[in-house]
Design a protein around this motif. Structure first.
Motif, PDB file in Angstrom:
ATOM      1  N   PHE A 113      11.709 -53.469  -3.114  1.00 39.10           N
ATOM      2  CA  PHE A 113      11.801 -54.248  -1.882  1.00 39.10           C
ATOM      3  C   PHE A 113      13.254 -54.584  -1.547  1.00 39.10           C
ATOM      4  N   LEU A 114      14.056 -54.869  -2.562  1.00 45.32           N
ATOM      5  CA  LEU A 114      15.483 -55.125  -2.329  1.00 45.32           C
ATOM      6  C   LEU A 114      16.171 -53.888  -1.770  1.00 45.32           C
ATOM      7  N   LEU A 115      15.766 -52.705  -2.222  1.00 43.06           N
ATOM      8  CA  LEU A 115      16.333 -51.464  -1.681  1.00 43.06           C
ATOM      9  C   LEU A 115      15.962 -51.297  -0.213  1.00 43.06           C
ATOM     10  N   PHE A 116      14.742 -51.679   0.138  1.00 41.34           N
ATOM     11  CA  PHE A 116      14.345 -51.630   1.543  1.00 41.34           C
ATOM     12  C   PHE A 116      15.175 -52.607   2.379  1.00 41.34           C
ATOM     13  N   LEU A 117      15.392 -53.803   1.841  1.00 38.91           N
ATOM     14  CA  LEU A 117      16.205 -54.781   2.567  1.00 38.91           C
ATOM     15  C   LEU A 117      17.634 -54.294   2.743  1.00 38.91           C
ATOM     16  N   ALA A 118      18.148 -53.579   1.738  1.00 41.70           N
ATOM     17  CA  ALA A 118      19.515 -53.067   1.838  1.00 41.70           C
ATOM     18  C   ALA A 118      19.650 -52.081   2.995  1.00 41.70           C
ATOM     19  N   GLN A 119      18.565 -51.383   3.327  1.00 41.21           N
ATOM     20  CA  GLN A 119      18.620 -50.424   4.427  1.00 41.21           C
ATOM     21  C   GLN A 119      18.857 -51.117   5.767  1.00 41.21           C
ATOM     22  N   ILE A 120      18.448 -52.372   5.885  1.00 41.33           N
ATOM     23  CA  ILE A 120      18.666 -53.094   7.138  1.00 41.33           C
ATOM     24  C   ILE A 120      20.155 -53.264   7.406  1.00 41.33           C
ATOM     25  N   MET A 121      20.946 -53.395   6.343  1.00 41.88           N
ATOM     26  CA  MET A 121      22.381 -53.621   6.496  1.00 41.88           C
ATOM     27  C   MET A 121      23.163 -52.325   6.692  1.00 41.88           C
ATOM     28  N   VAL A 122      22.503 -51.176   6.556  1.00 45.09           N
ATOM     29  CA  VAL A 122      23.182 -49.892   6.724  1.00 45.09           C
ATOM     30  C   VAL A 122      23.062 -49.453   8.182  1.00 45.09           C
ATOM     31  N   PRO A 123      24.176 -49.304   8.905  1.00 46.25           N
ATOM     32  CA  PRO A 123      24.099 -48.852  10.309  1.00 46.25           C
ATOM     33  C   PRO A 123      23.489 -47.455  10.397  1.00 46.25           C
ATOM     34  N   ALA A 124      22.716 -47.239  11.441  1.00 49.96           N
ATOM     35  CA  ALA A 124      22.062 -45.935  11.607  1.00 49.96           C
ATOM     36  C   ALA A 124      23.072 -44.810  11.778  1.00 49.96           C
ATOM     37  N   ASP A 125      24.238 -45.112  12.350  1.00 48.72           N
ATOM     38  CA  ASP A 125      25.244 -44.072  12.579  1.00 48.72           C
ATOM     39  C   ASP A 125      25.785 -43.502  11.274  1.00 48.72           C
ATOM     40  N   VAL A 126      25.744 -44.285  10.198  1.00 48.07           N
ATOM     41  CA  VAL A 126      26.244 -43.815   8.909  1.00 48.07           C
ATOM     42  C   VAL A 126      25.381 -42.670   8.373  1.00 48.07           C
ATOM     43  N   LEU A 127      24.124 -42.657   8.737  1.00 46.07           N
ATOM     44  CA  LEU A 127      23.183 -41.671   8.207  1.00 46.07           C
ATOM     45  C   LEU A 127      23.061 -40.431   9.088  1.00 46.07           C
ATOM     46  N   ILE A 128      23.869 -40.330  10.121  1.00 52.95           N
ATOM     47  CA  ILE A 128      23.749 -39.199  11.048  1.00 52.95           C
ATOM     48  C   ILE A 128      24.011 -37.874  10.339  1.00 52.95           C
ATOM     49  N   PHE A 129      25.085 -37.807   9.559  1.00 55.78           N
ATOM     50  CA  PHE A 129      25.428 -36.538   8.907  1.00 55.78           C
ATOM     51  C   PHE A 129      24.365 -36.094   7.897  1.00 55.78           C
ATOM     52  N   PRO A 130      23.927 -36.957   6.950  1.00 50.24           N
ATOM     53  CA  PRO A 130      22.880 -36.489   6.023  1.00 50.24           C
ATOM     54  C   PRO A 130      21.571 -36.157   6.736  1.00 50.24           C
ATOM     55  N   ASN A 131      21.209 -36.931   7.750  1.00 48.14           N
ATOM     56  CA  ASN A 131      19.986 -36.612   8.487  1.00 48.14           C
ATOM     57  C   ASN A 131      20.107 -35.275   9.211  1.00 48.14           C
ATOM     58  N   TYR A 132      21.279 -35.025   9.778  1.00 49.04           N
ATOM     59  CA  TYR A 132      21.502 -33.747  10.465  1.00 49.04           C
ATOM     60  C   TYR A 132      21.395 -32.586   9.479  1.00 49.04           C
ATOM     61  N   THR A 133      21.954 -32.769   8.289  1.00 43.95           N
ATOM     62  CA  THR A 133      21.889 -31.712   7.283  1.00 43.95           C
ATOM     63  C   THR A 133      20.460 -31.422   6.871  1.00 43.95           C
ATOM     64  N   VAL A 134      19.674 -32.475   6.697  1.00 43.03           N
ATOM     65  CA  VAL A 134      18.266 -32.293   6.311  1.00 43.03           C
ATOM     66  C   VAL A 134      17.502 -31.567   7.410  1.00 43.03           C
ATOM     67  N   LEU A 135      17.707 -31.965   8.653  1.00 44.50           N
ATOM     68  CA  LEU A 135      17.014 -31.304   9.759  1.00 44.50           C
ATOM     69  C   LEU A 135      17.421 -29.843   9.881  1.00 44.50           C
ATOM     70  N   LYS A 136      18.682 -29.554   9.623  1.00 41.91           N
ATOM     71  CA  LYS A 136      19.144 -28.169   9.675  1.00 41.91           C
ATOM     72  C   LYS A 136      18.449 -27.332   8.614  1.00 41.91           C
ATOM     73  N   GLU A 137      18.293 -27.880   7.410  1.00 37.54           N
ATOM     74  CA  GLU A 137      17.610 -27.159   6.339  1.00 37.54           C
ATOM     75  C   GLU A 137      16.133 -26.946   6.665  1.00 37.54           C
ATOM     76  N   LEU A 138      15.555 -27.882   7.404  1.00 37.43           N
ATOM     77  CA  LEU A 138      14.139 -27.783   7.771  1.00 37.43           C
ATOM     78  C   LEU A 138      13.919 -27.039   9.079  1.00 37.43           C
ATOM     79  N   SER A 139      15.000 -26.566   9.709  1.00 33.96           N
ATOM     80  CA  SER A 139      14.922 -25.854  10.999  1.00 33.96           C
ATOM     81  C   SER A 139      14.265 -26.714  12.071  1.00 33.96           C
ATOM     82  N   LEU A 140      14.640 -28.008  12.104  1.00 32.37           N
ATOM     83  CA  LEU A 140      14.069 -28.941  13.068  1.00 32.37           C
ATOM     84  C   LEU A 140      15.092 -29.416  14.088  1.00 32.37           C
TER      85      LEU A 140
END
Length: 270
Positions: free
Chosen positions: A102-129
């Motif tokens: 639950f603490l890990l979930f709460l930590a996600q609230i403090m992480v800006p969504a823009d920080v995750l753009i690159f890893p999310n983009y990489t995952v979508l590229k691997e999944l052809s999405l």
């Protein structure tokens, strides 16, 4: 003295409301006034709908509306299921490492969504999405904020209701959807408002992962239209297009303003 303080506080509220409404009023006036009077400070009752017709013909805003509504509704539906089940698990179930998770979930609230753009983009590229509606929606199928909000709401529900429902033969699934879900409606309405407004206004992530008209939402379509060579500095058309994008959210808020405010208050959001 108390009356004077109340009058002053209300006066400040009206002042801030008036200042907030100035851009919206200017946008509306520019969208409906003839092009020759768009930037004029003079008062005139000359109104026209030609700008809206020109905007609708110049860009596929109908397709943008379909894309946006599909993305907003789909994300909200998936979030409702995922955050409900996760919040119920954190509120009522016992398992090893629950507090740490639950603490890990709460930590996600403090992480800006823009920080995750690159890893999310990489995952979508691997999944052809890339350049798909599913690619736009996938990073938002779960919500740490929604899990936290519903968990806190579920903790306020007496645990005796679980025991009574279990004695009546209810499974945990039935307890969740027939007891917790109805009792937490204010929290669901508050979270639904946050989710819909965020997804409707989301711009950066769809801009990065979409390249085709078939998958662009309204925000990206509006930006491309505003920067296009045909519009340039034609403020009337740009204002009309902007008004087309913001009107649905404004209409929903005006229609359900009281319910929205009550849901935030009852959910403990100040």
């Amino acid at each position: 003295m108390p009356h004077l303080k109340r009058f002053a506080s209300r006066g400040l509220l009206f002042l801030f409301a008036a200042l907030w409404s100035v851009p919206l009023l200017w946008l509306t006036a520019t969208a409906f006034r003839p092009k020759a009077l768009a930037l004029s400070a003079s008062f005139s009752l000359d109104l026209t709908l030609q700008h809206f017709a020109a905007v609708w013909a110049a860009a596929p805003f109908g397709q943008y509306y379909i894309n946006t509504i599909l993305i907003v509704v789909s994300v909200l539906a998936f979030q409702m299921v995922s955050v409900t089940m996760a919040a119920f698990a954190f509120a009522r179930l016992r398992f090893y490492g629950k507090s740490l998770v639950f603490l890990l979930f709460l930590a996600q609230i403090m992480v800006p969504a823009d920080v995750l753009i690159f890893p999310n983009y990489t995952v979508l590229k691997e999944l052809s999405l890339l350049d798909t509606k599913l690619g736009v929606m996938l990073p938002y199928f779960a919500s740490a904020f929604g899990i936290f909000l519903l968990r806190q709401t579920f903790l306020t529900i007496p645990s005796e209701l679980d025991e009574a429902a279990t004695m009546e033969g209810y499974s945990r699934w039935n307890v969740l959807w027939k007891i917790y879900f109805p009792l937490a409606r204010p929290a669901y309405l508050a979270f639904g408002l946050v989710s819909v407004s965020y997804q409707w206004n989301n711009y950066l992530w769809p801009l990065i992962v979409t390249n085709s008209v078939e998958n662009r939402p309204l925000t990206v379509g509006l930006a491309i239209f505003a920067l296009s060579f045909e519009t340039g500095a034609q403020w009337s058309e740009v204002s009309a297009a902007t008004l087309l994008v913001v009107t649905p959210l404004l209409a929903v808020f005006l229609l359900f303003q009281r319910q929205f405010m009550n849901s935030f208050i009852q959910s403990g959001i100040k």
